[in-house]
Design a protein around this motif. Structure first.
Motif, PDB file in Angstrom:
ATOM      1  N   CYS A  65       0.840  -1.195   0.000  1.00  4.37           N
ATOM      2  CA  CYS A  65       0.000   0.000   0.000  1.00  4.37           C
ATOM      3  C   CYS A  65       0.876   1.247   0.000  1.00  4.37           C
ATOM      4  O   CYS A  65       0.635   2.199  -0.739  1.00  4.37           O
ATOM      5  CB  CYS A  65      -0.916   0.005   1.215  1.00  4.37           C
ATOM      6  N   ASN A  68       2.533   1.831  -3.307  1.00  4.08           N
ATOM      7  CA  ASN A  68       1.580   2.205  -4.347  1.00  4.08           C
ATOM      8  C   ASN A  68       0.987   3.581  -4.141  1.00  4.08           C
ATOM      9  O   ASN A  68       0.405   4.139  -5.054  1.00  4.08           O
ATOM     10  CB  ASN A  68       0.446   1.181  -4.387  1.00  4.08           C
ATOM     11  N   CYS A  69       1.087   4.092  -2.935  1.00  2.00           N
ATOM     12  CA  CYS A  69       0.426   5.360  -2.609  1.00  2.00           C
ATOM     13  C   CYS A  69       1.040   6.497  -3.429  1.00  2.00           C
ATOM     14  O   CYS A  69       2.232   6.752  -3.340  1.00  2.00           O
ATOM     15  CB  CYS A  69       0.573   5.650  -1.127  1.00  2.00           C
ATOM     16  N   PRO A  70       0.246   7.185  -4.256  1.00  2.00           N
ATOM     17  CA  PRO A  70       0.824   8.242  -5.096  1.00  2.00           C
ATOM     18  C   PRO A  70       1.280   9.462  -4.300  1.00  2.00           C
ATOM     19  O   PRO A  70       2.054  10.258  -4.804  1.00  2.00           O
ATOM     20  CB  PRO A  70      -0.308   8.599  -6.062  1.00  2.00           C
ATOM     21  N   VAL A  71       0.786   9.617  -3.066  1.00  2.00           N
ATOM     22  CA  VAL A  71       1.201  10.785  -2.289  1.00  2.00           C
ATOM     23  C   VAL A  71       2.042  10.389  -1.066  1.00  2.00           C
ATOM     24  O   VAL A  71       2.321  11.215  -0.207  1.00  2.00           O
ATOM     25  CB  VAL A  71      -0.017  11.611  -1.822  1.00  2.00           C
ATOM     26  N   SER A  72       2.439   9.133  -0.991  1.00  2.00           N
ATOM     27  CA  SER A  72       3.293   8.631   0.100  1.00  2.00           C
ATOM     28  C   SER A  72       2.748   9.007   1.473  1.00  2.00           C
ATOM     29  O   SER A  72       3.459   9.548   2.307  1.00  2.00           O
ATOM     30  CB  SER A  72       4.714   9.170  -0.018  1.00  2.00           C
ATOM     31  N   CYS A  73       1.478   8.741   1.697  1.00  2.00           N
ATOM     32  CA  CYS A  73       0.917   9.124   2.989  1.00  2.00           C
ATOM     33  C   CYS A  73       0.856   7.949   3.952  1.00  2.00           C
ATOM     34  O   CYS A  73       0.406   8.090   5.068  1.00  2.00           O
ATOM     35  CB  CYS A  73      -0.471   9.741   2.811  1.00  2.00           C
ATOM     36  N   CYS A 104      -3.623  12.273   2.199  1.00  2.00           N
ATOM     37  CA  CYS A 104      -4.292  11.259   1.376  1.00  2.00           C
ATOM     38  C   CYS A 104      -5.241  11.901   0.363  1.00  2.00           C
ATOM     39  O   CYS A 104      -5.916  12.878   0.666  1.00  2.00           O
ATOM     40  CB  CYS A 104      -5.066  10.310   2.292  1.00  2.00           C
ATOM     41  N   CYS A 107      -7.649   7.912  -3.247  1.00  2.00           N
ATOM     42  CA  CYS A 107      -7.708   7.311  -4.576  1.00  2.00           C
ATOM     43  C   CYS A 107      -8.003   5.821  -4.510  1.00  2.00           C
ATOM     44  O   CYS A 107      -8.406   5.226  -5.488  1.00  2.00           O
ATOM     45  CB  CYS A 107      -6.395   7.532  -5.316  1.00  2.00           C
ATOM     46  N   TYR A 109      -5.845   3.367  -4.153  1.00  4.02           N
ATOM     47  CA  TYR A 109      -4.810   2.475  -4.684  1.00  4.02           C
ATOM     48  C   TYR A 109      -4.281   1.519  -3.621  1.00  4.02           C
ATOM     49  O   TYR A 109      -3.853   0.413  -3.935  1.00  4.02           O
ATOM     50  CB  TYR A 109      -3.637   3.301  -5.249  1.00  4.02           C
ATOM     51  N   CYS A 110      -4.306   1.946  -2.369  1.00  2.00           N
ATOM     52  CA  CYS A 110      -3.819   1.082  -1.288  1.00  2.00           C
ATOM     53  C   CYS A 110      -4.695  -0.162  -1.192  1.00  2.00           C
ATOM     54  O   CYS A 110      -4.216  -1.279  -1.065  1.00  2.00           O
ATOM     55  CB  CYS A 110      -3.766   1.835   0.033  1.00  2.00           C
TER      56      CYS A 110
END
Lengths: 163, 829
Positions: A65, A68-73, A104, A107, A109-110
């Motif tokens: 997760c 895959n997280c596009p915002v690295s949260c 976050c 989205c 994706y996680c």
């Protein structure tokens, strides 16, 4: 010219028709917070971590997760299960799991990446608070598993259940 | 492993590309030269061809079946197709078989993300599995040793680890047992796999079967910031990759083919377990984090260094420059030691600078060989050195040279070591007789008659003559010796020996001095010596010194480290700076050193860990040390490499900043440096031999510095044989790299390597003393005594007691007085 005038009146009436129709219909606006909207089951609201039937955490701390997280949260730290301290069924579990809910972008994706269906985004959208610090949701905050559309659950400093 | 000297080439075609490679190259390596990647599991360039995993199947024209590219030596006009439908289908089938019972563990597997099986499956594997049966379940997470864990389910039986154990480490500790599905990697009788190099199997395992126990599940590999840096334990300075997550240390890997190009000139891609699992000192609870004064009050770094500088200056103003001194350490970087000697020579005007307790002068009469030169030598002469215990990766290199490059190994030592096994000849002389033996060898090389040595050295003249004949018959001779293990005049004799060998007709000769410590060669080069300026400039070379260091450069000989301790005891030395050394435990004399240090007016200890010496200090300066500081080091082969920091510390300045600020506190005109390379640039201007060293030159593989010539070799003086009294035995202290000290503390994962205090006795002496193996004895010298367990063996000749230094608590150095004189001990029950 006359035909143009008729055309104009016709269009005016069509427009007014819509107005009158909406005047009589129920408004889409809901009187939040007295009335809370039922969200569809696949709405991407707040994250929750799931448990299996035996009560073990599903998360194995694989960090898919997080990567895959596009915002690295998401921040995950893993540890090994022992006989004395068994948290998940596999060899490994997440000893630390944190999501920065301000960063976050919901989205999902996680949820998509998770091989264990351990993290899910639910229909809970009431995320306002007065304190920024509480927006880093840790395992304790994420492991509650509320009923659908149960709002303000054990999170953001307000633990009372409302429906 | 093809010989490096082969020059014959063949030309062939791979996937339509024409390739010219040396004859004997296997197809995998040939394809790599033109950027074609043939997938492999069992093949590893350091292990040679094997061909058991069948992953590398390719189609070779005119061959009826698919061939394994890792065993297929290329031939002239061969046509190889790696992407023909037949080859692609073949590899897909092999992968399907490999994955038959491989668990779908990837999300929790430590190898995930850097796994050749994962990558190859993605690239060459089938899309779906056709297996309908449940997978074969096997043992998971079985500890092979306290630091290596095996997951038998994940193993694909490629045999890289067992071949590593057989070919590289040559211990044959890991073997494959059973057949078929029962096939597994195991040690004999399930004993722990506790060799000194066990960690390398984690790096070479192409799946997640062998994992690093200390890194197990700590992070995923994509979390890591990898710093390519150097190991900071022994003098080999192996290249390592330190993985760090959020400024927290995670793991150490060897810099090898798996992550980046291995540095063959240094470590050949292997590291020892101390390098891999001994990095815990960076987060030790015993660290000195803040500067403090003698009362224990915490000081700001700038205040503390200002106090130190002004106080030392005050002492020199009152009592003269000879009243202050500096004891450095072979663990400092070139920059730190250079700046310290500059502070003491230029600002305080003294030559009282040293870092060691043994005798050694900078410079060699022959070439300073790089570690890689061992492979191309015809003969390696190992004198008084035990690489296995002192510089383990050197041990691997010697074994490789003997096994694969037909290098003759001759061992000349006073103790039995693991190196006797691969040695073509091995002579064991009596403890303390090295000067005599070396003199005899020099005589034999000069074709003079050899005098009888049986009584004093325990070696027959014929053996010396045979050794001399072997040396004379070899073209290229590499002499590896440990300066710290040579007593008395042997430190001069070894130089004379080198000169003699180098002077023989048609002879190439070079030497590698393997002293203890990370940067002993660099420390000598940086002038941490009372009689030599940086670059091996002797004090007599006043002209050159004055042009480099100004007219006021001190030319009066300084005090050695031991002399400084003596002068401290007599009150003549008033101020002392100890940099990353622990004289109270490590220097001969033990408790008497502590007494001497207590008499000092001002003791500054600059260290990264709390030691017995920091307890006595009037001022403790916190040192960041390896891991947190940038700097260069010079390895035993004279190669200068950059030791990059892996972790960041913002609350305390790096050591080179701290020392340069001390210099600036006394001389505001002194240069300030932008980064550690600023100091390196000054070194390249001021230190002869380091002219070519700069940031870009040492990038990647490092660069050998030019060794200085030996000033002068002292003539042959027949050493006086020392006699034992009352049946006393001569003490020999052996050094162990895996000792239980401040670096490998009690919490270290390597505690299974810690040995108990043991005294090795020859059977002859043991019989006379009535001692048997296992007896609890006391090793007594004067007032000092050390308790140890006796072990009767042939490890040393009669008349000696060999005691390895195994821990700081052992108190072994209390037995030793003057390291140049013989130490006689009584063994009491």
């Amino acid at each position: 010219m006359i035909s143009q005038a008729f055309e104009g009146i016709k269009n005016l009436l069509v427009g007014l028709g819509v107005t009158f129709k909406n005047m009589l219909s129920q408004p889409a606006t809901q009187c939040y917070p007295e009335v809370k909207r039922e969200m569809p089951a696949r709405y991407r609201g707040r994250h929750f971590l799931t448990r299996d039937e035996q009560g073990f955490e599903n998360c194995v701390g694989c960090e898919l997760c997080a990567i895959n997280c596009p915002v690295s949260c998401i921040h995950v730290e893993a540890a090994e299960n022992t006989e004395e301290n068994r948290v998940s069924l596999g060899e490994r579990y997440a000893s630390r799991y944190e999501i920065n809910l301000l960063r976050c972008i919901y989205c999902g994706y996680c949820e998509e990446a998770c091989p264990e269906d351990a993290i899910i985004l639910r229909e809970h959208y009431e995320l306002a608070d007065y304190d920024r610090d509480v927006y880093v949701a840790d395992k304790e905050a994420l492991l509650v598993y509320p009923k659908p559309n149960e709002f303000r659950v054990n999170f953001l400093g307000n633990t009372t259940l409302k429906n | 492993m093809p010989k490096k000297t082969q020059t014959e080439t063949v030309t062939l075609t791979i996937d339509g590309k024409t390739v010219t490679v040396p004859k004997g190259t296997v197809a995998v390596d040939a394809a790599k030269t033109v950027g074609i990647d043939i997938p492999v599991f069992c093949y590893h360039e350091k292990l040679g061809p094997f061909g058991c995993c069948r992953m590398c199947l390719v189609e070779v024209e005119k061959m009826p079946k698919l061939a394994t590219a890792c065993t297929q030596a290329v031939g002239q006009d061969m046509v190889i197709k790696t992407d023909s439908p037949k080859a692609v289908k073949g590899r897909q089938g092999v992968l399907e078989f490999t994955l038959l019972n491989h668990p779908l563990d990837c999300p929790v597997c430590d190898k995930g993300g850097e796994c050749p099986l994962q990558d190859n499956t993605f690239e060459h594997g089938p899309d779906l599995t056709r297996t309908e049966f449940t997978r074969y379940n096997r043992d998971k997470a079985v500890p092979l040793s306290p630091v290596v864990t095996i997951d038998r389910e994940r193993c694909i039986a490629c045999q890289r680890c067992t071949r590593y154990s057989d070919i590289v480490e040559q211990e044959t500790a890991l073997v494959m047992v059973n057949r078929g599905f029962q096939n597994r990697v195991q040690t004999f009788q399930d004993r722990p796999y506790d060799t000194r190099f066990s960690g390398n199997v984690v790096d070479i395992c192409p799946v997640g079967a062998l994992t690093n126990t200390t890194y197990r599940f700590k992070s995923r590999i994509w979390d890591l910031d990898n710093a390519e840096t150097l190991c900071a334990h022994c003098g080999v300075n192996c290249n390592i990759v330190v993985g760090v997550r959020s400024n927290e240390f995670m793991r150490v890997q060897a810099k090898s083919g798996e992550n980046s190009q291995a540095n063959d000139a240094v470590d050949d891609g292997w590291i020892c377990d101390k390098g891999r699992f001994g990095y815990g000192f960076v987060e030790s609870s015993n660290r000195v984090l803040k500067c403090r004064n003698g009362k224990g009050d915490t000081l700001e770094a700038n205040d503390a260094l200002g106090q130190a500088a002004t106080q030392l200056k005050k002492i020199t103003d009152e009592h003269g420059p000879q009243s202050v001194g500096f004891i450095g350490s072979p663990y400092g970087t070139n920059e730190e030691l250079y700046l310290y000697q500059k502070l003491f020579r230029q600002q305080l005007g003294t030559n009282n600078i040293d870092f060691k307790t043994y005798r050694q002068t900078p410079g060699l009469p022959v070439e300073h060989y790089d570690v890689g030169d061992i492979e191309t030598s015809d003969m390696v002469l190992l004198i008084a050195s035990d690489p296995t215990e002192e510089a383990p990766v050197l041990d691997l290199r010697i074994k490789k040279s003997v096994s694969f490059f037909d290098v003759k190994l001759a061992v000349l030592n006073d103790q039995k070591t693991d190196m006797d096994k691969p040695a073509a000849s091995s002579l064991r002389y009596n403890v303390g007789s090295e000067a005599e033996v070396l003199s005899a060898l020099i005589e034999a090389l000069n074709d003079k008659p050899v005098r009888g040595l049986e009584k004093t050295a325990g070696i027959a003249p014929k053996q010396i003559k045979d050794l001399a004949a072997t040396i004379q018959g070899s073209g290229k001779v590499c002499v590896i010796y440990n300066p710290a293990a040579l007593t008395g005049s042997a430190s001069d004799r070894i130089l004379e020996l080198l000169q003699t060998i180098g002077g023989l007709p048609d002879k190439q000769c070079g030497a590698i001095p393997v002293a203890p410590g990370t940067n002993a060669v660099g420390a000598l080069d940086m002038g941490a010596h009372p009689n030599f300026y940086p670059g091996g400039l002797a004090l007599s070379d006043s002209e050159k010194i004055k042009t480099l260091w100004g007219d006021e450069a001190p030319l009066q000989p300084g005090l050695s480290a031991l002399e400084m301790i003596q002068k401290a005891a007599s009150g003549e030395l008033k101020g002392l700076v100890v940099f990353r050394a622990n004289p109270v435990v490590d220097f001969p004399g033990g408790p008497t050193v502590a007494e001497a240090l207590k008499k000092l007016d001002y003791l500054v200890v600059h260290d990264m860990l709390e030691t017995e010496t920091t307890q006595l200090a009037n001022l403790v300066l916190a040192s960041n040390g390896p891991g947190y500081d940038d700097g260069t080091t010079t390895n035993i082969g004279g190669r200068v490499q950059f030791r990059k920091r892996s972790l960041v510390r913002e609350d305390h300045p790096p050591d080179w900043v701290l020392i340069s600020r001390m210099i600036r506190a006394l001389d505001p005109e002194a240069p300030s440096y932008k980064n550690s390379f600023g100091v390196t640039d000054e070194i390249s201007q001021k230190v002869p031999g380091y002219e070519a060293i700069n940031k870009n030159a040492i990038k990647g593989m490092g660069m050998p510095r030019k060794g200085s010539a030996c000033s002068e070799v002292q003539g042959n003086g027949a050493p006086a044989a020392e006699k034992s009294e009352n049946g006393a035995l001569r003490l020999r202290v052996a050094n162990y790299l895996f000792a239980h000290d401040k670096i490998l503390d009690a919490s270290s994962p390597l505690s299974h390597h810690f040995k108990s205090s043991t005294v090795y006795l020859n059977a002859e002496d043991a019989k006379a003393l009535g001692i048997e193996t296992g007896d609890e004895v006391k090793v007594v010298s004067g007032d000092a005594e050390v308790s140890a367990e006796a072990e009767v063996s042939d490890r040393c000749n009669p008349g000696a007691a060999l005691v390895p230094r195994v821990s700081d608590e052992q108190g072994l150095m209390a037995l030793v007085g003057d390291p140049d004189a013989a130490v006689w001990v009584q063994i009491k029950k």
